[in-house]
Motif scaffolding. Sequence first.
Motif, PDB file in Angstrom:
ATOM      1  N   ALA A  95      -1.107  -0.360  -4.097  1.00 12.69           N
ATOM      2  CA  ALA A  95      -0.854  -0.233  -2.661  1.00 12.69           C
ATOM      3  C   ALA A  95       0.638  -0.059  -2.389  1.00 12.69           C
ATOM      4  CB  ALA A  95      -1.388  -1.451  -1.921  1.00 12.69           C
ATOM      5  N   ASP A  96       1.476  -0.788  -3.110  1.00 11.98           N
ATOM      6  CA  ASP A  96       2.920  -0.668  -2.929  1.00 11.98           C
ATOM      7  C   ASP A  96       3.404   0.731  -3.301  1.00 11.98           C
ATOM      8  OD1 ASP A  96       3.037  -3.265  -2.088  1.00 11.98           O
ATOM      9  OD2 ASP A  96       3.707  -4.082  -4.015  1.00 11.98           O
ATOM     10  N   PHE A  97       2.876   1.262  -4.406  1.00  9.61           N
ATOM     11  CA  PHE A  97       3.297   2.592  -4.841  1.00  9.61           C
ATOM     12  C   PHE A  97       2.844   3.648  -3.842  1.00  9.61           C
ATOM     13  CE2 PHE A  97       3.146   6.506  -7.352  1.00  9.61           C
ATOM     14  CZ  PHE A  97       4.394   6.475  -7.962  1.00  9.61           C
ATOM     15  N   LEU A  98       1.607   3.528  -3.356  1.00 12.26           N
ATOM     16  CA  LEU A  98       1.106   4.463  -2.350  1.00 12.26           C
ATOM     17  C   LEU A  98       1.922   4.391  -1.061  1.00 12.26           C
ATOM     18  CD1 LEU A  98      -2.783   4.284  -2.688  1.00 12.26           C
ATOM     19  CD2 LEU A  98      -1.312   6.262  -3.060  1.00 12.26           C
ATOM     20  N   SER A  99       2.342   3.167  -0.716  1.00  9.14           N
ATOM     21  CA  SER A  99       3.154   2.992   0.484  1.00  9.14           C
ATOM     22  C   SER A  99       4.475   3.746   0.356  1.00  9.14           C
ATOM     23  CB  SER A  99       3.412   1.501   0.730  1.00  9.14           C
ATOM     24  OG  SER A  99       4.228   1.320   1.866  1.00  9.14           O
ATOM     25  N   VAL A 100       5.068   3.702  -0.820  1.00  8.60           N
ATOM     26  CA  VAL A 100       6.315   4.436  -1.062  1.00  8.60           C
ATOM     27  C   VAL A 100       6.079   5.939  -0.903  1.00  8.60           C
ATOM     28  CG1 VAL A 100       8.030   5.046  -2.804  1.00  8.60           C
ATOM     29  CG2 VAL A 100       7.305   2.675  -2.550  1.00  8.60           C
ATOM     30  N   LEU A 101       4.973   6.433  -1.477  1.00  4.35           N
ATOM     31  CA  LEU A 101       4.654   7.856  -1.354  1.00  4.35           C
ATOM     32  C   LEU A 101       4.444   8.251   0.101  1.00  4.35           C
ATOM     33  CD1 LEU A 101       2.198   8.649  -4.309  1.00  4.35           C
ATOM     34  CD2 LEU A 101       4.612   9.228  -4.106  1.00  4.35           C
ATOM     35  N   GLN A 102       3.705   7.418   0.827  1.00  2.00           N
ATOM     36  CA  GLN A 102       3.433   7.739   2.220  1.00  2.00           C
ATOM     37  C   GLN A 102       4.699   7.693   3.071  1.00  2.00           C
ATOM     38  OE1 GLN A 102       0.247   5.087   3.297  1.00  2.00           O
ATOM     39  NE2 GLN A 102      -1.320   6.492   2.558  1.00  2.00           N
ATOM     40  N   GLN A 103       5.606   6.784   2.739  1.00  2.00           N
ATOM     41  CA  GLN A 103       6.886   6.720   3.442  1.00  2.00           C
ATOM     42  C   GLN A 103       7.679   8.006   3.203  1.00  2.00           C
ATOM     43  OE1 GLN A 103       7.894   4.154   5.444  1.00  2.00           O
ATOM     44  NE2 GLN A 103       9.656   5.416   6.022  1.00  2.00           N
ATOM     45  N   TYR A 104       7.626   8.463   1.966  1.00  2.00           N
ATOM     46  CA  TYR A 104       8.327   9.692   1.598  1.00  2.00           C
ATOM     47  C   TYR A 104       7.694  10.898   2.299  1.00  2.00           C
ATOM     48  CZ  TYR A 104       9.994  13.525  -1.365  1.00  2.00           C
ATOM     49  OH  TYR A 104      10.543  14.692  -1.814  1.00  2.00           O
ATOM     50  N   ASP A 105       6.358  10.845   2.443  1.00  2.00           N
ATOM     51  CA  ASP A 105       5.629  11.981   3.016  1.00  2.00           C
ATOM     52  C   ASP A 105       5.528  11.944   4.535  1.00  2.00           C
ATOM     53  OD1 ASP A 105       5.145  12.877   0.498  1.00  2.00           O
ATOM     54  OD2 ASP A 105       3.129  12.066   0.350  1.00  2.00           O
ATOM     55  N   ARG A 106       5.983  10.893   5.156  1.00  2.00           N
ATOM     56  CA  ARG A 106       5.661  10.634   6.549  1.00  2.00           C
ATOM     57  C   ARG A 106       5.952  11.814   7.480  1.00  2.00           C
ATOM     58  NH1 ARG A 106       6.480   4.772   7.963  1.00  2.00           N
ATOM     59  NH2 ARG A 106       4.536   4.835   6.804  1.00  2.00           N
TER      60      ARG A 106
END
Length: 218
Positions: A95-106
């Motif tokens: 979940a933490d790694f996905l959160s980083v990706l989603q932050q990058y993709d926002r």
Amino acid sequence: MTSPKNEHASITRFQLRTLDELAQRPKHLQPPLMNGIINAGEIAVIRADTGVETSPFMYLLARSLATDCDLGPFMTNGVVDVLLLNGGGHAKADADFLSVLQQYDRDWTCADTQKHLPVYHRHHEKDGAVYLDTLEGRNALRETLLARPHTKMVILDDIESWLAPKRDRRDDNVNLEWVLEDLAKRNIALVVFDHATKAGDRFCGQFLAHTTNLIRLT
């Protein structure tokens, strides 16, 4: 009665080609979803060296396909609906790694990941173990695909975690071949991660159509 000439004319012959002609023919019958690594309707196995963490690459691969974003030298061929099945690992770390990706993709692709990249995490759901070589697991995958008819790829985080241990095998177990045949009929690619296990050895030896579908992750 047919004449010898007519009988000879009716014989079916093999269509012969030279080695040069064969070399020019495509190795894969299906179009690529990601050039050089994954083709529609085929199986690809990504084998990791000892001690290599596969989750970051797995999520980057899934995100790249779901957002039509090239992954290094591997070029995508349009947005792909990906179903990611995580049978092991730690939900919090994922979940933490996905959160980083989603932050990058926002700003530009977060909506794409939400729409095209559903994730099932067995540990997060805290439900019973579902294995693909059992009737329960086969039906669960089939119903999920029926609910998401545009799915073009299924990713398994670890082949060993999706095969029932011998001690847990039940009377309702089914052949894994049936699951793979069902995916092929739907023209869905299957990407399997493996840490050089015996289960992975058997899977590669039995189901990989091309050695080029075996990718090493170092």
